[in-house]
Write a protein that holds these residues in place. Structure first.
Motif, PDB file in Angstrom:
ATOM      1  N   THR A  40       0.815  -1.222   0.000  1.00 24.21           N
ATOM      2  CA  THR A  40       0.000   0.000   0.000  1.00 24.21           C
ATOM      3  C   THR A  40       0.843   1.265   0.000  1.00 24.21           C
ATOM      4  N   SER A  41       2.111   1.145  -0.316  1.00 25.29           N
ATOM      5  CA  SER A  41       3.047   2.259  -0.213  1.00 25.29           C
ATOM      6  C   SER A  41       2.621   3.469  -1.033  1.00 25.29           C
ATOM      7  N   PRO A  42       2.757   4.663  -0.474  1.00 27.28           N
ATOM      8  CA  PRO A  42       2.494   5.873  -1.271  1.00 27.28           C
ATOM      9  C   PRO A  42       3.537   6.115  -2.352  1.00 27.28           C
ATOM     10  N   ALA A  43       4.656   5.380  -2.309  1.00 23.46           N
ATOM     11  CA  ALA A  43       5.688   5.538  -3.333  1.00 23.46           C
ATOM     12  C   ALA A  43       5.414   4.713  -4.576  1.00 23.46           C
ATOM     13  N   ARG A  44       4.327   3.958  -4.596  1.00 21.21           N
ATOM     14  CA  ARG A  44       4.034   3.145  -5.772  1.00 21.21           C
ATOM     15  C   ARG A  44       3.810   4.027  -7.002  1.00 21.21           C
ATOM     16  N   LEU A  45       4.395   3.624  -8.101  1.00 18.97           N
ATOM     17  CA  LEU A  45       4.116   4.286  -9.368  1.00 18.97           C
ATOM     18  C   LEU A  45       2.697   3.954  -9.810  1.00 18.97           C
ATOM     19  N   ARG A  46       2.090   4.868 -10.543  1.00 19.81           N
ATOM     20  CA  ARG A  46       0.651   4.735 -10.815  1.00 19.81           C
ATOM     21  C   ARG A  46       0.308   4.561 -12.281  1.00 19.81           C
ATOM     22  N   ALA A  47       1.244   4.878 -13.164  1.00 18.10           N
ATOM     23  CA  ALA A  47       0.979   4.777 -14.601  1.00 18.10           C
ATOM     24  C   ALA A  47       2.311   4.930 -15.325  1.00 18.10           C
ATOM     25  N   PRO A  48       2.375   4.520 -16.598  1.00 12.43           N
ATOM     26  CA  PRO A  48       3.599   4.770 -17.370  1.00 12.43           C
ATOM     27  C   PRO A  48       3.921   6.264 -17.414  1.00 12.43           C
TER      28      PRO A  48
ATOM     29  N   ILE B 138      15.271   3.240 -20.419  1.00 10.63           N
ATOM     30  CA  ILE B 138      13.970   2.706 -20.018  1.00 10.63           C
ATOM     31  C   ILE B 138      14.162   2.067 -18.650  1.00 10.63           C
ATOM     32  N   TYR B 139      13.247   2.357 -17.742  1.00 10.96           N
ATOM     33  CA  TYR B 139      13.367   1.794 -16.399  1.00 10.96           C
ATOM     34  C   TYR B 139      12.022   1.243 -15.954  1.00 10.96           C
ATOM     35  N   ALA B 140      12.051   0.074 -15.349  1.00 12.44           N
ATOM     36  CA  ALA B 140      10.847  -0.547 -14.793  1.00 12.44           C
ATOM     37  C   ALA B 140      11.033  -0.752 -13.306  1.00 12.44           C
ATOM     38  N   ASP B 141      10.049  -0.335 -12.526  1.00 16.00           N
ATOM     39  CA  ASP B 141      10.081  -0.502 -11.077  1.00 16.00           C
ATOM     40  C   ASP B 141       8.651  -0.333 -10.588  1.00 16.00           C
ATOM     41  N   ALA B 142       8.414  -0.763  -9.360  1.00 11.20           N
ATOM     42  CA  ALA B 142       7.102  -0.572  -8.756  1.00 11.20           C
ATOM     43  C   ALA B 142       7.018   0.732  -7.976  1.00 11.20           C
TER      44      ALA B 142
ATOM     45  N   LEU C  72      11.725   6.795 -19.991  1.00 11.99           N
ATOM     46  CA  LEU C  72      10.442   6.100 -20.049  1.00 11.99           C
ATOM     47  C   LEU C  72      10.355   5.161 -18.852  1.00 11.99           C
ATOM     48  N   ILE C  73       9.260   5.226 -18.128  1.00 12.91           N
ATOM     49  CA  ILE C  73       9.045   4.395 -16.952  1.00 12.91           C
ATOM     50  C   ILE C  73       7.915   3.409 -17.234  1.00 12.91           C
ATOM     51  N   LEU C  74       8.191   2.118 -17.009  1.00  6.60           N
ATOM     52  CA  LEU C  74       7.168   1.073 -17.093  1.00  6.60           C
ATOM     53  C   LEU C  74       6.851   0.643 -15.667  1.00  6.60           C
ATOM     54  N   PRO C  75       5.684   1.023 -15.135  1.00  2.00           N
ATOM     55  CA  PRO C  75       5.398   0.772 -13.722  1.00  2.00           C
ATOM     56  C   PRO C  75       5.010  -0.679 -13.448  1.00  2.00           C
ATOM     57  N   ASP C  76       5.679  -1.264 -12.508  1.00  2.00           N
ATOM     58  CA  ASP C  76       5.461  -2.652 -12.101  1.00  2.00           C
ATOM     59  C   ASP C  76       4.392  -2.696 -11.003  1.00  2.00           C
ATOM     60  N   THR C  77       3.857  -3.876 -10.747  1.00  2.00           N
ATOM     61  CA  THR C  77       2.932  -4.085  -9.648  1.00  2.00           C
ATOM     62  C   THR C  77       3.705  -4.337  -8.349  1.00  2.00           C
ATOM     63  N   THR C  78       2.986  -4.418  -7.255  1.00  2.00           N
ATOM     64  CA  THR C  78       3.569  -4.979  -6.045  1.00  2.00           C
ATOM     65  C   THR C  78       3.496  -6.500  -6.133  1.00  2.00           C
ATOM     66  N   TYR C  79       4.159  -7.162  -5.200  1.00  2.00           N
ATOM     67  CA  TYR C  79       4.250  -8.622  -5.270  1.00  2.00           C
ATOM     68  C   TYR C  79       2.936  -9.322  -4.974  1.00  2.00           C
ATOM     69  N   LEU C  80       1.959  -8.610  -4.396  1.00  2.00           N
ATOM     70  CA  LEU C  80       0.659  -9.214  -4.112  1.00  2.00           C
ATOM     71  C   LEU C  80      -0.328  -9.019  -5.253  1.00  2.00           C
ATOM     72  N   GLU C  81       0.117  -8.357  -6.325  1.00  2.00           N
ATOM     73  CA  GLU C  81      -0.766  -8.060  -7.453  1.00  2.00           C
ATOM     74  C   GLU C  81      -0.298  -8.717  -8.739  1.00  2.00           C
TER      75      GLU C  81
ATOM     76  N   GLU D   4      -2.720   2.011 -13.019  1.00  2.00           N
ATOM     77  CA  GLU D   4      -2.418   1.573 -14.392  1.00  2.00           C
ATOM     78  C   GLU D   4      -1.009   0.987 -14.428  1.00  2.00           C
ATOM     79  N   VAL D   5      -0.870  -0.165 -13.777  1.00  2.00           N
ATOM     80  CA  VAL D   5       0.419  -0.836 -13.686  1.00  2.00           C
ATOM     81  C   VAL D   5       0.276  -2.258 -14.217  1.00  2.00           C
ATOM     82  N   ARG D   6       1.409  -2.832 -14.614  1.00  2.00           N
ATOM     83  CA  ARG D   6       1.426  -4.207 -15.109  1.00  2.00           C
ATOM     84  C   ARG D   6       2.649  -4.918 -14.551  1.00  2.00           C
TER      85      ARG D   6
END
Length: 935
Positions: free
Chosen positions: A70-78, A536-540, A551-560, A592-594
């Motif tokens: 539930t972190s507020p630091a989670r990315l929310r979209a590309p 290009i960087y991918a992270d949650a 370009l940022i590709l937002p990842d999910t958390t491990y429970l998603e 909007e994460v994958r």
């Protein structure tokens, strides 16, 4: 009569509507967890008592995983960068636009020069998949973070034993009586080790901790050896000296299980027969025989047709007085009498307290044994001996000590987790054959057998951007991620067009020389364009690295997400069984994460990568879950080993099962297959194990592959011979001396390289880091519970240093290396090697990152030692760039750091204090409560 009324308390509130069983991701332990869900939200996380890894035990990190989710630091979209690199200024875009943009950058690279994509991943657990993707793209430039973290352990273990410490093996907790740990912190395999230590204490076994710092496991050890950093190899070889001198060596074990009796020819290579089999001298027939001949009784010393056994060379070397305790004590910081006593204790337990299990077994020579005999001494080691420029040979020395005692793969000793152990011959060689528009010619990473396997162009230049598998680091089996940005910035060996990173915080705590790495990421050439054109960087999460990407590709958390904890990557179970596990979306993301693996498959389909699209160009896999079920690395072998075949009853190998993931979910998220009783020990030479492992599909040949433990590593001698001027492929002149020393086929010790380039009197202290038990990764800062424990990190100094410099409580200090200076808070710690200072890693943060307020303690009082460590060694005046790495594997040598300390004015801000980055996710709330949305 009192009018007071007792409050009515619900003593049994409903915790959850449902429980989902999946796998934790808060460290590399990969424990089973029960996730309690109420009203569609994660309410509580506890350990899964049925899971083979943790059996219900869960640490603070695992319990606090709810806050990572539930972190507020989670990315929310590309995100697409709008401001300068490093500013953190982005605009949100759709996934369609993000994948189209990535395709537009990558497609031309693949069609013209695939090597101009550098794709490197951080601390993820899907490397068999990401490596396959990179191979299909065609770039040679792929690796994970092991070159920064663990390759010395892995490569030394594979070349010596066919397996390693780390997560690939464990002590025989039920039988060992003396357990020694070297350089072990609390961040890897923590729950099994904690449970194992508890079992040892319960049984009265002794634990000896060898570490400059007495925290965690070392704090509960029965004895603490306060080793000086970088000298573990000297200490181990002194123990070997004492054991050889006393004759406390398991000669029968050496003859049966190791290459100790194999004969060496005049070049120091193995003598072989016409079939390529190593030869020994048979004492019965008094003739040369293949090592695996039935009934052979090999000699361990003597001269036979001008050849002598490995063991004779070994004994002559380590009986030399240079390895005696008196010769090494002062440098190690360990008293002579302590070294002698520990050697005597090892011998006493191994030989006077030997154990025997009533279990018959048959070896690979066809000899039947009535019982299983064991030496109840076991060892474990981790990063503390690995992250040095002499770390490979130190790890090899420890493995040699184990073998001389006869304590590997025996009752009471160190044992491997399936699918390990495997001989080097069961692993691929490295590949870098690039053809535009085509896949790479084989796997990127592997184990060279000699100079012929180096990845070099005809002119001697490196074929990989990190210079892995070159004369500079011949056995760099995990690549050298820490050199990618520096080399790409320098255009050495060539420039790249796209840097693609996944969960690799290279702009902060996953790089040495952090400040200059940030400059390299933003530096421009004379044409005004960035030296690294596209990132290009991918992270949650909104980490420090996010600000430096285009370009940022937002990842999910491990429970998603779906994840595959696969035997194709690394094992999760204990030595008694093979096991693997899954993660699955126990809740759906609200952003909007994958999952990155799914996004990578979608990107691969857009690029038309082989294996990801069919002949019509349509995507083969719907998503990563579809890949997990249907992908086959070879017929019958897929990412998941359990519940295979159409009916789900096959194990190890079998056709894809469309119900496989559901079968895992019904079984608690894991699959397990126990090893037959006759196969539990002596795995490399035990035919019951070899047959079982072949049936399970652990070997690429699908046939048993018995082998000997390698006290003497012949491939290393081949590199050493090349350095001596023999062979077709020759190293450059400036590397010959280094190769002759470092590539010794028997373990050696040499000074850490930084100490040979600086005035150690000017930098008298060693500086190291450890990961705390409560935090494994940078993302620990999102956990409010854990921030109360580790909101900031001080520099711990010994009592000697504290008093010498007149420090008082609340003081700050300047810490200076040959490369830079930082200002940090200091705290006294007497359970510390007197010439060492240390701190917790991954706590200090840059302002603006991780959704933290600018005045958060992590960003004010927290700090990194990385600012003091350069990825290159101090110049030696020859105009060459010398990597600050182990010369065998290329592992980053960040524990070689030497510093000096002095009092600094008190302050409330650590230095360097970098300007704040803009945050694409803003900052988190001042207070949090379950069920409240972030505001």
């Amino acid at each position: 009569m009192s009018s007071h009324k007792q409050p009515r308390i619900d003593l049994s509130p409903q915790v959850a509507d449902s429980i989902a069983q999946t796998t934790c991701y808060m460290c590399a332990c990969r424990c089973g967890i029960n996730v309690h869900i109420k009203d569609g939200k994660v309410k509580y996380i506890e350990g899964n008592r049925a899971h083979p890894v943790n059996r219900g035990v869960l640490c603070a990190k695992g319990s606090a995983g709810i806050m990572q989710h539930t972190s507020p630091a989670r990315l929310r979209a590309p995100l697409k960068r709008t401001g300068p690199r490093g500013s953190g200024e982005f605009e949100e875009i759709s996934w369609d636009e993000a994948l189209e943009l990535a395709t537009s950058w990558l497609a031309p690279v693949r069609e013209s020069a695939p090597e101009k994509l550098a794709f490197f991943t951080g601390r993820d657990q899907s490397q068999s998949f990401t490596g396959w993707w990179a191979q299909q793209f065609g770039t040679p430039n792929y690796a994970a973070h092991g070159g920064f973290c663990s390759v010395n352990m892995a490569a030394a273990g594979i070349y010596t034993l066919g397996g390693a410490f780390w997560e690939f093996g464990a002590p025989d907790w039920e039988h060992t009586k003396l357990f020694m740990i070297f350089g072990v912190a609390e961040d890897h395999d923590s729950n099994p080790i904690k449970m194992g230590l508890g079992r040892l204490k319960e049984r009265g076994a002794k634990v000896i901790g060898v570490n400059p710092v007495r925290t965690g496991y070392n704090a509960v050890a029965d004895e603490w050896v306060s080793i000086t950093p970088g000298t573990d190899g000297l200490f181990i070889l002194a123990l070997v000296h004492e054991l050889l001198k006393a004759g406390k060596i398991d000669l029968d074990y050496l003859c049966r299980m190791t290459n100790a009796p194999v004969l060496l020819d005049a070049d120091g290579l193995f003598a072989r027969d016409e079939n390529g089999k190593e030869l020994v001298w048979d004492r019965v027939s008094e003739s040369l025989k293949p090592f695996d001949a039935p009934g052979v009784k090999p000699a361990l010393h003597g001269n036979y047709h001008g050849m002598s056994p490995v063991f004779q060379k070994l004994a002559e070397r380590y009986l030399d007085p240079s390895h005696a305790p008196e010769a090494v004590s002062a440098r190690c910081g360990v008293p002579v009498e302590t070294i002698r006593r520990i050697a005597a204790e090892l011998a006493h337990v191994a030989f006077d307290q030997a154990i025997e299990i009533d279990q018959p077994w048959t070896d690979f020579r066809g000899e039947r044994h009535a019982t299983m005999k064991g030496r109840p001494v076991s060892f474990h080691a981790m990063r503390g001996i690995s992250a040095h420029s002499n770390g490979f040979q130190t790890a090899r020395a420890l493995h040699m000590l184990q073998l001389l005692l006869g304590s590997v793969e025996v009752p009471g000793g160190f044992r491997f987790k399936p699918p390990y152990p495997k001989p080097v011959s069961a692993h691929p060689r490295p590949h870098a054959g690039v053809t535009p528009g085509k896949p790479l010619d084989g796997p990127h990473l592997g184990y060279p057998r000699g100079p012929e396997d180096l990845l070099l162009h005809a002119d001697g230049s490196a074929r990989r951007i990190d210079k892995a598998f070159t004369w500079e680091a011949p056995l760099s089996a995990h690549g050298m991620m820490h050199m990618v940005i520096s080399n790409a910035h320098a255009g050495d060996p060539y420039p790249i067009d796209v840097l693609f990173l996944y969960m690799a915080n290279m702009a902060w705590n996953s790089s040495m020389n952090t400040a200059q790495v940030m400059q390299m990421l933003t530096d421009k050439g004379e044409d005004g364009e960035y030296r690294i054109p596209k990132i290009i960087y991918a992270d949650a999460y909104s980490s420090e690295m996010v600000a430096y990407a285009d370009l940022i590709l937002p990842d999910t958390t491990y429970l998603e997400r779906h994840d595959c904890i696969s035997l194709l990557d690394r094992p999760i179970c204990e030595p008694e069984a093979a096991a693997d596990a899954i993660r699955w979306p126990v809740v759906e993301p609200d952003r909007e994460v994958r999952g990155f693996q799914t996004a990578l498959l979608q990107l691969g389909a857009k690029l038309g990568l082989p294996g990801m699209v069919d002949d019509a160009g349509s995507a083969i896999y719907r998503d990563y879950a579809d890949y997990m079920v249907n992908h086959q690395r070879r017929p019958g072998i897929g990412p998941l080993a359990g519940f295979r075949g159409p009916d789900g009853k096959s194990r190890g190998r079998g056709a894809p099962n469309p119900d496989q993931i559901e079968a895992y979910k019904r079984n608690g998220g894991f699959w397990i297959e126990h090893i037959p009783e006759e196969a539990l020990y002596y795995k490399p030479v035990n035919m019951a194990y070899q047959t079982w492992a072949a049936e399970m599909g652990f070997y690429p040949s699908d046939a048993p592959e018995p082998y000997l433990f390698q006290l003497y590593v012949e491939p290393m001698r081949k590199f050493q011979l090349a350095a001596e001027g023999k062979g077709e492929r020759q190293p450059p002149e400036h590397l010959r001396d280094r190769l002759r020393e470092a590539m010794d086929p028997l373990p050696v010790w040499y000074l850490p390289f930084e100490e040979t380039r600086i005035d150690v009197a000017d930098y008298p202290l060693h500086a190291i880091t450890q990961r705390p038990a409560a935090m494994y990764h940078s993302w620990g800062s999102q956990n409010a519970w854990l921030r109360q424990i580790h909101g900031a990190n001080p520099l711990y100094v010994s009592g000697d240093v504290w008093e010498k410099h007149g420090f008082e409580e609340g003081d700050w200090a300047y810490l200076t290396s040959h490369h830079g200076r930082i200002r940090v808070p200091v705290v006294r710690m007497d359970a510390l090697n007197p010439s060492t200072v240390w701190t917790w890693n991954a706590i200090g943060k840059r302002k603006g990152a991780w959704a933290l307020e600018p005045d958060a303690p992590e960003a004010t009082r927290g700090f990194l030692l990385n600012h003091l460590i350069h990825e290159l060694l101090p110049p030696k005046g020859d105009g060459l760039r010398w990597s600050n790495s182990d010369p065998v594997t290329g592992q980053a040598a960040w524990y070689d750091l030497r510093v000096r300390i002095e009092k600094a004015p008190r302050t409330e801000q650590s230095e360097p204090a970098l300007p704040a980055q803009a945050s694409p996710v803003g900052t988190g709330p001042g207070q949090i409560a379950y069920g409240k949305e972030w505001t």
